[in-house]
Design an enzyme around this catalytic site. Sequence first.
Site, PDB file in Angstrom:
ATOM      1  N   SER A 136     -11.950  18.268  14.700  1.00 58.93           N
ATOM      2  CA  SER A 136     -10.900  18.610  13.832  1.00 58.93           C
ATOM      3  C   SER A 136     -11.604  19.520  12.644  1.00 58.93           C
ATOM      4  O   SER A 136     -12.271  20.491  12.959  1.00 58.93           O
ATOM      5  CB  SER A 136     -10.118  17.425  13.255  1.00 58.93           C
ATOM      6  OG  SER A 136      -8.967  17.963  12.514  1.00 58.93           O
ATOM      7  N   HIS A 178      -6.727  21.010  17.389  1.00 62.65           N
ATOM      8  CA  HIS A 178      -5.288  20.724  17.489  1.00 62.65           C
ATOM      9  C   HIS A 178      -4.498  21.893  17.860  1.00 62.65           C
ATOM     10  O   HIS A 178      -3.303  21.904  17.384  1.00 62.65           O
ATOM     11  CB  HIS A 178      -4.668  20.205  16.108  1.00 62.65           C
ATOM     12  CG  HIS A 178      -5.287  19.048  15.397  1.00 62.65           C
ATOM     13  ND1 HIS A 178      -5.489  17.611  16.143  1.00 62.65           N
ATOM     14  CD2 HIS A 178      -6.341  19.263  14.283  1.00 62.65           C
ATOM     15  CE1 HIS A 178      -6.342  17.091  15.207  1.00 62.65           C
ATOM     16  NE2 HIS A 178      -6.814  17.895  14.318  1.00 62.65           N
ATOM     17  N   GLU A 205      -6.452  18.749  21.483  1.00 62.96           N
ATOM     18  CA  GLU A 205      -6.848  17.609  20.902  1.00 62.96           C
ATOM     19  C   GLU A 205      -7.389  16.930  22.108  1.00 62.96           C
ATOM     20  O   GLU A 205      -7.137  16.943  23.384  1.00 62.96           O
ATOM     21  CB  GLU A 205      -5.599  16.617  20.443  1.00 62.96           C
ATOM     22  CG  GLU A 205      -5.160  17.109  19.283  1.00 62.96           C
ATOM     23  CD  GLU A 205      -3.728  16.444  18.790  1.00 62.96           C
ATOM     24  OE1 GLU A 205      -3.317  15.680  19.323  1.00 62.96           O
ATOM     25  OE2 GLU A 205      -3.323  16.735  17.555  1.00 62.96           O
TER      26      GLU A 205
END
Lengths: 272, 272
Positions: A136, A178, A205
């Site tokens: 992330s 994401h 993800e």
Amino acid sequence: MPSKVDSKEERGYIIPIGGREDKLASPTVLKRFIDLAGGEDAKIAVIPTASKLPDTGDEYVKIFNSMGVRDVYNLKIETRLDATVNEEYLNTLSECTGVFMTGGNQLLLSTTLGGTPIAQMIRRLSARGVHVAGTSAGAAFMSGFMIASGQPGLMPRCNMVSLAPGLGLTNKLLVDQHFSQRDRLGRLLTALSYNPYMVGIGIDEDTGAFLNPAGVVEVVGSGMITIVDFSHLKHSSMHNARDDDPISLVDIRMHLLLEGQKYNLNTHLVEF
Amino acid sequence: MPSKVDSKEERGYIIPIGGREDKLASPTVLKRFIDLAGGEDAKIAVIPTASKLPDTGDEYVKIFNSMGVRDVYNLKIETRLDATVNEEYLNTLSECTGVFMTGGNQLLLSTTLGGTPIAQMIRRLSARGVHVAGTSAGAAFMSGFMIASGQPGLMPRCNMVSLAPGLGLTNKLLVDQHFSQRDRLGRLLTALSYNPYMVGIGIDEDTGAFLNPAGVVEVVGSGMITIVDFSHLKHSSMHNARDDDPISLVDIRMHLLLEGQKYNLNTHLVEF
């Protein structure tokens, strides 16, 4: 520029992960990172700087321990001072075979680590063969440029994204994470339209983009990786756009890749 | 197959519109359609079959009247019987210079008109030089295949879209409408992955794709048109996918075009 590689050595893998990687039932992405770093003999440094939660680092230590790695260190770097004067952190880092940057806010990573001895050490380690992963925010931070923030949506629009300098382990990639879950094609296209030399990598993800020293990205995990190649771009209207204007782009090449598929950043081709 | 064009005649424009076209302040898209059809001397047939609202046809009559066209006819075709035995509708249609299909549900268009004399007449008129426009559901219905329904999202997934036969004014296009507003890239990619010969055209709201007889699409209106070209596709995983599986696609070519830009369906190139 990424740190120079000594002629006898090979650069380590650079592993941006799209966030929310499976940590329990089938932790394919983390397992592959551990295997690269030496399996049970790996020494892994966790850098939780992106996270504002106090337990993020300790949680990853537990996760890596539960997967069989004994030597896992939580480098709790919260300030630029931590990243500058803490000799223990630097010594621990210098002996690691893998570095893992957690999620959170990528601007916390860049503002806390940027230009510090810790950042310089991670760059040197990567050039010496240590494998560096980030999930992330940790993924966003790895390249020369990172997406600092942006808006969701399919279409590129002038003001939908902010770029910032990243750690600079590679200059070939621009990472977004994401990716399909947060509908980020538009902002990645906008970010690339400023200067089309980078390859855009939109990572879903529970999915990692494992970039090997030869410049080949392999997909690992349950999601998709979207490769956006602007190397044939014939037209961008970015120089004329302002505010919320949509950006015209002619000749985008795109590949949607699943686990096991590989893309070569040098040839701009999917390898079969 | 589209109706044959007589050697002396030229096919009319085929004009899918992405829905919610401006009808008041700056009706650029409708104005361009009217101009093609003869301006104030145009004779326009409105086909409101897609809509379940009773006033849709009359509203478009008022809109076209307010833009200076006197001869506008509302063909209130609600059943297959209306589309089969109503000689007045057929006679009116046969004298028109433009046909306009409203929005609503494209399955109402295909189930009501499919195979009827009205559908046959529109196909012959298009081949004879009459310009046929459709907005939203009316746009979806125009090609040989139409997207009957689907789910939103960035990534293509196996079961996210249903195809159905359309009116067949052209076989070169697969149209999707309300494109970026309803986040429809995934379903267009899925639809194209079944058989990559078609060019995908994702049309934003208040935007028309004006396909001229030479096979060149021009963008008119305030939004974007996304051209998805699978003619270089090297790999699709569609044949192995099931349920909700994501679809891998290698070498998608994509162009994001704004007003005035043109794409040639024969050469697969944006014209400069």
